[in-house]
Design a protein around this motif. Sequence first.
Motif, PDB file in Angstrom:
ATOM      1  N   VAL A  15     -16.679  -4.576   2.647  1.00  0.00           N
ATOM      2  CA  VAL A  15     -16.921  -3.435   1.749  1.00  0.00           C
ATOM      3  C   VAL A  15     -18.258  -2.780   2.086  1.00  0.00           C
ATOM      4  O   VAL A  15     -18.375  -1.543   2.136  1.00  0.00           O
ATOM      5  CB  VAL A  15     -16.869  -3.883   0.280  1.00  0.00           C
ATOM      6  CG1 VAL A  15     -17.339  -2.751  -0.634  1.00  0.00           C
ATOM      7  CG2 VAL A  15     -15.457  -4.312  -0.096  1.00  0.00           C
ATOM      8  N   LYS A  54      -3.554   2.155  -1.019  1.00  0.00           N
ATOM      9  CA  LYS A  54      -4.064   0.790  -1.117  1.00  0.00           C
ATOM     10  C   LYS A  54      -4.975   0.492   0.073  1.00  0.00           C
ATOM     11  O   LYS A  54      -4.793   1.024   1.163  1.00  0.00           O
ATOM     12  CB  LYS A  54      -2.924  -0.223  -1.158  1.00  0.00           C
ATOM     13  CG  LYS A  54      -2.024  -0.089  -2.378  1.00  0.00           C
ATOM     14  CD  LYS A  54      -2.788  -0.385  -3.662  1.00  0.00           C
ATOM     15  CE  LYS A  54      -1.875  -0.329  -4.870  1.00  0.00           C
ATOM     16  NZ  LYS A  54      -2.591  -0.636  -6.134  1.00  0.00           N
ATOM     17  N   GLU A  55      -5.954  -0.376  -0.162  1.00  0.00           N
ATOM     18  CA  GLU A  55      -6.911  -0.704   0.892  1.00  0.00           C
ATOM     19  C   GLU A  55      -6.404  -1.854   1.761  1.00  0.00           C
ATOM     20  O   GLU A  55      -5.818  -2.817   1.263  1.00  0.00           O
ATOM     21  CB  GLU A  55      -8.258  -1.085   0.286  1.00  0.00           C
ATOM     22  CG  GLU A  55      -8.969   0.070  -0.398  1.00  0.00           C
ATOM     23  CD  GLU A  55     -10.389  -0.293  -0.789  1.00  0.00           C
ATOM     24  OE1 GLU A  55     -10.596  -1.453  -1.212  1.00  0.00           O
ATOM     25  OE2 GLU A  55     -11.286   0.559  -0.658  1.00  0.00           O
ATOM     26  N   ARG A  56      -6.641  -1.723   3.065  1.00  0.00           N
ATOM     27  CA  ARG A  56      -6.320  -2.805   3.992  1.00  0.00           C
ATOM     28  C   ARG A  56      -7.434  -2.911   5.031  1.00  0.00           C
ATOM     29  O   ARG A  56      -7.643  -2.011   5.837  1.00  0.00           O
ATOM     30  CB  ARG A  56      -4.986  -2.566   4.708  1.00  0.00           C
ATOM     31  CG  ARG A  56      -4.572  -3.717   5.640  1.00  0.00           C
ATOM     32  CD  ARG A  56      -3.301  -3.385   6.412  1.00  0.00           C
ATOM     33  NE  ARG A  56      -2.835  -4.487   7.235  1.00  0.00           N
ATOM     34  CZ  ARG A  56      -3.287  -4.778   8.463  1.00  0.00           C
ATOM     35  NH1 ARG A  56      -4.249  -4.028   8.992  1.00  0.00           N
ATOM     36  NH2 ARG A  56      -2.804  -5.805   9.139  1.00  0.00           N
ATOM     37  N   TYR A  57      -8.171  -4.010   4.968  1.00  0.00           N
ATOM     38  CA  TYR A  57      -9.154  -4.338   5.983  1.00  0.00           C
ATOM     39  C   TYR A  57      -8.525  -5.367   6.921  1.00  0.00           C
ATOM     40  O   TYR A  57      -7.647  -6.130   6.510  1.00  0.00           O
ATOM     41  CB  TYR A  57     -10.400  -4.964   5.354  1.00  0.00           C
ATOM     42  CG  TYR A  57     -11.201  -4.049   4.459  1.00  0.00           C
ATOM     43  CD1 TYR A  57     -12.287  -3.335   4.950  1.00  0.00           C
ATOM     44  CD2 TYR A  57     -10.903  -3.933   3.096  1.00  0.00           C
ATOM     45  CE1 TYR A  57     -13.049  -2.511   4.118  1.00  0.00           C
ATOM     46  CE2 TYR A  57     -11.656  -3.114   2.260  1.00  0.00           C
ATOM     47  CZ  TYR A  57     -12.724  -2.406   2.777  1.00  0.00           C
ATOM     48  OH  TYR A  57     -13.470  -1.600   1.965  1.00  0.00           O
ATOM     49  N   TYR A 110     -10.443  -0.679   9.049  1.00  0.00           N
ATOM     50  CA  TYR A 110     -10.078  -0.274   7.687  1.00  0.00           C
ATOM     51  C   TYR A 110      -9.015   0.805   7.797  1.00  0.00           C
ATOM     52  O   TYR A 110      -9.168   1.781   8.535  1.00  0.00           O
ATOM     53  CB  TYR A 110     -11.282   0.265   6.924  1.00  0.00           C
ATOM     54  CG  TYR A 110     -10.934   0.823   5.561  1.00  0.00           C
ATOM     55  CD1 TYR A 110     -10.743  -0.024   4.472  1.00  0.00           C
ATOM     56  CD2 TYR A 110     -10.774   2.197   5.375  1.00  0.00           C
ATOM     57  CE1 TYR A 110     -10.403   0.486   3.221  1.00  0.00           C
ATOM     58  CE2 TYR A 110     -10.430   2.707   4.130  1.00  0.00           C
ATOM     59  CZ  TYR A 110     -10.251   1.850   3.057  1.00  0.00           C
ATOM     60  OH  TYR A 110      -9.916   2.348   1.834  1.00  0.00           O
ATOM     61  N   GLY A 111      -7.915   0.636   7.060  1.00  0.00           N
ATOM     62  CA  GLY A 111      -6.871   1.650   7.051  1.00  0.00           C
ATOM     63  C   GLY A 111      -6.044   1.699   8.319  1.00  0.00           C
ATOM     64  O   GLY A 111      -5.498   2.750   8.658  1.00  0.00           O
ATOM     65  N   GLY A 126      -7.502  -7.056   1.230  1.00  0.00           N
ATOM     66  CA  GLY A 126      -7.502  -5.795   0.507  1.00  0.00           C
ATOM     67  C   GLY A 126      -6.511  -5.771  -0.627  1.00  0.00           C
ATOM     68  O   GLY A 126      -5.895  -6.781  -0.983  1.00  0.00           O
ATOM     69  N   SER A 127      -6.311  -4.570  -1.192  1.00  0.00           N
ATOM     70  CA  SER A 127      -5.465  -4.411  -2.376  1.00  0.00           C
ATOM     71  C   SER A 127      -4.005  -4.147  -2.052  1.00  0.00           C
ATOM     72  O   SER A 127      -3.185  -4.040  -2.960  1.00  0.00           O
ATOM     73  CB  SER A 127      -6.011  -3.257  -3.231  1.00  0.00           C
ATOM     74  OG  SER A 127      -6.004  -2.035  -2.491  1.00  0.00           O
ATOM     75  N   ARG A 172     -17.890  -0.843   5.328  1.00  0.00           N
ATOM     76  CA  ARG A 172     -17.115   0.386   5.154  1.00  0.00           C
ATOM     77  C   ARG A 172     -17.958   1.499   4.544  1.00  0.00           C
ATOM     78  O   ARG A 172     -17.782   2.677   4.869  1.00  0.00           O
ATOM     79  CB  ARG A 172     -15.888   0.087   4.280  1.00  0.00           C
ATOM     80  CG  ARG A 172     -15.118   1.299   3.782  1.00  0.00           C
ATOM     81  CD  ARG A 172     -14.518   2.106   4.903  1.00  0.00           C
ATOM     82  NE  ARG A 172     -13.792   3.262   4.371  1.00  0.00           N
ATOM     83  CZ  ARG A 172     -13.419   4.293   5.086  1.00  0.00           C
ATOM     84  NH1 ARG A 172     -13.699   4.354   6.374  1.00  0.00           N
ATOM     85  NH2 ARG A 172     -12.772   5.304   4.525  1.00  0.00           N
TER      86      ARG A 172
END
Length: 346
Positions: A174, A316-319, A249-250, A271-272, A177
């Motif tokens: 986080v 939604k977040e994806r790392y 990220y993403g 991530g979420s 990012r």
Amino acid sequence: MTTTTIPPQLPAPRAAQGLCCFYLKYGKCQPPHGFCRFLHPTQPDNGITPCCFGATCRLGHAHRINDRMDSKTKLEYWREYNDHGNLKGNSPALRDATLLRSQLEPWPTSVLRDRLVDIFGEVYGELDGLGRGEIMERLLRRYRENNDGVRKMIRVNGAYVNEELREAIMNQLVQWRRNHKKNTRPSINAESYMILRSPVEFEQKNSNNAKQAAKKLASHRRLWDLAQIALKEVDSKFAENFSALAVTYGFRGSPHIDKQNTAPFYGMSLGSFPDGEGGVCVEVDAFTVCQVNTKNRLGKIDGRFPHWVAPYVEGKERYSLIYYSTWQKYVPPGPAYFGEEVEEII
């Protein structure tokens, strides 16, 4: 001395046309099936005319395209190249990973030809005069005749990473990012992409690149250390020997092959995004794809097979962390994934 000249505004975008790359390079051409669809010039090479592969040549002729073009002209070249059916999308980042064609695009034409012969019973002699686009369309037609082009999908779970360690890694991601909005690998569809090099690699060199790599690692040392601890709990030997860590990220879709890898890689995602989505898909064989669940887990995949990120919910977040090797001891490709199958999705 002169030979066939290709106008600068249209530098042989079609792989089925142009001068034979191997003939220009070696002065001879010995195709495996006795037929070459490219032109063999009768005059000596003038050092200017592009070969049949244009800007995609890997035998030293690519500069004949790249050195003569500004960025706008290069973009037009690739559009023209792809309009002739050579590739679907200018790069993996622009391809729809849910389409079979996009999943097959990373393979070289030779593999597509072999698949037509070995799997679908075609004959090399009937394929010799065909360019990549025609080979691809023929292969897709064969797939459509077999289960309407739908391939079997299996699911495998990666090794679970403990919650405390995941939370510590997530905190670092986080923070990263917040300050890193750049995708340093534009061929991949990601909002942020960064590579950290192993100190084992750059400490042996004294170049400017090595100094920059050391500086970057120092700025993200806590993230590197936590990522390495997580991998040690799963594969201590690999954790001591991987050459780089990709932080993303993403990351979405982007079917590709990691041609420089010398071994399989490990991947973890946080991530979420929902569990069961956003896994790493990899081609197992002509009719099978494996989706490796990397949500809160470390999955092992061989990136020298076509692979991509499975769809996940928008917003939604994806790392992700990708541990890979490009200079350690070479490990022959295969299998495409590691772990036990837990279910068959399709």
